[in-house]
Design a protein around this motif. Structure first.
Motif, PDB file in Angstrom:
ATOM      1  N   TRP A 147       1.058  -1.055   0.007  1.00 32.18           N
ATOM      2  CA  TRP A 147       0.114   0.172  -0.222  1.00 32.18           C
ATOM      3  C   TRP A 147       0.870   1.312   0.065  1.00 32.18           C
ATOM      4  CZ3 TRP A 147      -0.428   3.929   3.938  1.00 32.18           C
ATOM      5  CH2 TRP A 147      -1.559   4.833   3.808  1.00 32.18           C
ATOM      6  N   LEU A 148       1.991   1.091   0.610  1.00 33.56           N
ATOM      7  CA  LEU A 148       2.655   2.497   0.916  1.00 33.56           C
ATOM      8  C   LEU A 148       3.638   2.716  -0.333  1.00 33.56           C
ATOM      9  CD1 LEU A 148       4.367   1.661   4.364  1.00 33.56           C
ATOM     10  CD2 LEU A 148       3.198   3.878   3.664  1.00 33.56           C
ATOM     11  N   CYS A 149       4.291   1.529  -0.931  1.00 32.71           N
ATOM     12  CA  CYS A 149       4.550   1.830  -2.381  1.00 32.71           C
ATOM     13  C   CYS A 149       3.705   2.402  -3.499  1.00 32.71           C
ATOM     14  CB  CYS A 149       5.192   0.500  -2.862  1.00 32.71           C
ATOM     15  SG  CYS A 149       7.093  -0.005  -2.362  1.00 32.71           S
ATOM     16  N   THR A 150       2.624   1.700  -3.310  1.00 28.24           N
ATOM     17  CA  THR A 150       1.661   2.169  -4.364  1.00 28.24           C
ATOM     18  C   THR A 150       1.099   3.722  -4.296  1.00 28.24           C
ATOM     19  OG1 THR A 150       0.719  -0.041  -4.319  1.00 28.24           O
ATOM     20  CG2 THR A 150      -0.665   1.444  -5.487  1.00 28.24           C
ATOM     21  N   THR A 151       0.740   3.915  -3.153  1.00 31.50           N
ATOM     22  CA  THR A 151       0.524   5.460  -2.691  1.00 31.50           C
ATOM     23  C   THR A 151       1.716   6.362  -2.995  1.00 31.50           C
ATOM     24  OG1 THR A 151      -0.863   4.531  -0.758  1.00 31.50           O
ATOM     25  CG2 THR A 151      -0.343   6.961  -0.880  1.00 31.50           C
ATOM     26  N   LEU A 152       2.741   5.921  -2.488  1.00 30.92           N
ATOM     27  CA  LEU A 152       3.863   7.042  -2.891  1.00 30.92           C
ATOM     28  C   LEU A 152       4.121   6.990  -4.361  1.00 30.92           C
ATOM     29  CD1 LEU A 152       6.294   8.717  -1.885  1.00 30.92           C
ATOM     30  CD2 LEU A 152       7.759   6.601  -1.575  1.00 30.92           C
ATOM     31  N   ILE A 153       4.138   5.840  -5.331  1.00 29.42           N
ATOM     32  CA  ILE A 153       4.036   6.175  -6.711  1.00 29.42           C
ATOM     33  C   ILE A 153       3.259   7.211  -7.365  1.00 29.42           C
ATOM     34  CG2 ILE A 153       3.502   4.823  -8.734  1.00 29.42           C
ATOM     35  CD1 ILE A 153       4.703   2.321  -7.328  1.00 29.42           C
ATOM     36  N   PHE A 154       2.016   7.053  -6.803  1.00 31.91           N
ATOM     37  CA  PHE A 154       0.942   8.125  -7.205  1.00 31.91           C
ATOM     38  C   PHE A 154       1.265   9.624  -6.744  1.00 31.91           C
ATOM     39  CE2 PHE A 154      -1.165   4.102  -8.324  1.00 31.91           C
ATOM     40  CZ  PHE A 154      -1.611   4.308  -9.632  1.00 31.91           C
ATOM     41  N   THR A 155       1.566   9.824  -5.423  1.00 35.60           N
ATOM     42  CA  THR A 155       1.881  11.057  -4.820  1.00 35.60           C
ATOM     43  C   THR A 155       2.932  11.504  -5.420  1.00 35.60           C
ATOM     44  OG1 THR A 155       3.071  10.008  -3.042  1.00 35.60           O
ATOM     45  CG2 THR A 155       0.611  10.432  -2.805  1.00 35.60           C
ATOM     46  N   MET A 156       4.300  10.681  -5.781  1.00 32.72           N
ATOM     47  CA  MET A 156       5.375  11.216  -6.478  1.00 32.72           C
ATOM     48  C   MET A 156       5.245  11.731  -7.939  1.00 32.72           C
ATOM     49  SD  MET A 156       8.615  11.337  -5.084  1.00 32.72           S
ATOM     50  CE  MET A 156       9.326  10.739  -3.530  1.00 32.72           C
ATOM     51  N   ALA A 157       4.574  10.943  -8.733  1.00 29.44           N
ATOM     52  CA  ALA A 157       4.170  11.370  -9.984  1.00 29.44           C
ATOM     53  C   ALA A 157       3.478  12.574 -10.041  1.00 29.44           C
ATOM     54  CB  ALA A 157       3.479  10.112 -10.571  1.00 29.44           C
ATOM     55  N   ALA A 158       2.275  12.600  -9.195  1.00 29.31           N
ATOM     56  CA  ALA A 158       1.377  13.491  -9.344  1.00 29.31           C
ATOM     57  C   ALA A 158       2.013  15.125  -8.865  1.00 29.31           C
ATOM     58  CB  ALA A 158      -0.032  13.442  -8.494  1.00 29.31           C
TER      59      ALA A 158
END
Length: 210
Positions: A56-67
């Protein structure tokens, strides 16, 4: 732990590592970012690793970093002859996915394999993936703060996030390392852990927020 035998083919083997509720996850997130904590991750109320939190943390961080990376670029965008309109860079999402899932999976896997070879009491693979996954917690609020288009402030935020995160990893691996290697080798291993984490932090800053 490292001596536990399990069958990778059996779905039930992995299912137990996703059997956590919201209260468990919140307690683990709090422990991962607590600056005053000297307690290891698998002490106190947390007795077993999970894979749901790291995923969950990796997936959330992927989207927050990209956005946030795109938002930061848009805020500092200045129209020119070649580029009059800001365009979103969707490759940031692909790169974030590869780098973060790769780091959170490959580094613990290599660490576990090396510990099996070097130590009589090695790391547990799931425990190590869990520690590395939760070490990314602090980067989620940091990724949002990094939108501010002031470079020196961005480096400061990255530095604080790195310090908090690497302290968490070190706190959870140092006993296994220092208890089974002489001081010089142990410091070398812990130094390598820090260098890899610093490389990740610097890459995230330069790629997403330049």
């Amino acid at each position: 732990g490292g001596g536990r035998s399990w069958n990778p083919i059996a779905l039930a083997t992995y299912q137990q590592y996703f059997d956590v509720d919201t209260e468990d996850i919140l307690a683990r997130l709090k422990k991962a970012v607590s600056p005053s904590s000297t307690e290891k991750f698998f002490e106190g109320g947390i007795t077993r690793p999970d894979l749901y939190g790291p995923f969950w943390l990796c997936t959330t961080l992927i989207f927050t970093m990209a956005a946030a990376g795109n938002l930061g670029a848009m805020m500092s965008f200045k129209p020119s002859e070649d580029s009059r309109v800001f365009t979103y860079n969707f490759s940031k999402l692909t790169v974030a996915t590869s780098v973060l899932y790769g780091y959170a999976g490959i580094v613990p896997l290599v660490g576990w394999a090396v510990s099996k070879w070097m130590f009589s009491a090695p790391f547990g693979l799931i425990e190590l993936i869990c520690v590395y996954g939760y070490s990314l917690t602090v980067y989620i609020p940091a990724s949002l703060l990094l939108v501010v288009p002031i470079d020196i402030l961005r480096w400061l935020i990255v530095g604080v996030a790195f310090g908090s995160s690497v302290r968490f990893i070190t706190r959870n691996v140092k006993d296994v390392v220092m208890g089974q290697l002489d001081d010089q080798k142990a410091l070398g291993v812990l130094g390598l852990v820090g260098l890899l984490h610093a490389a990740l932090s610097i890459f995230l800053k330069l790629y997403f927020y330049s």
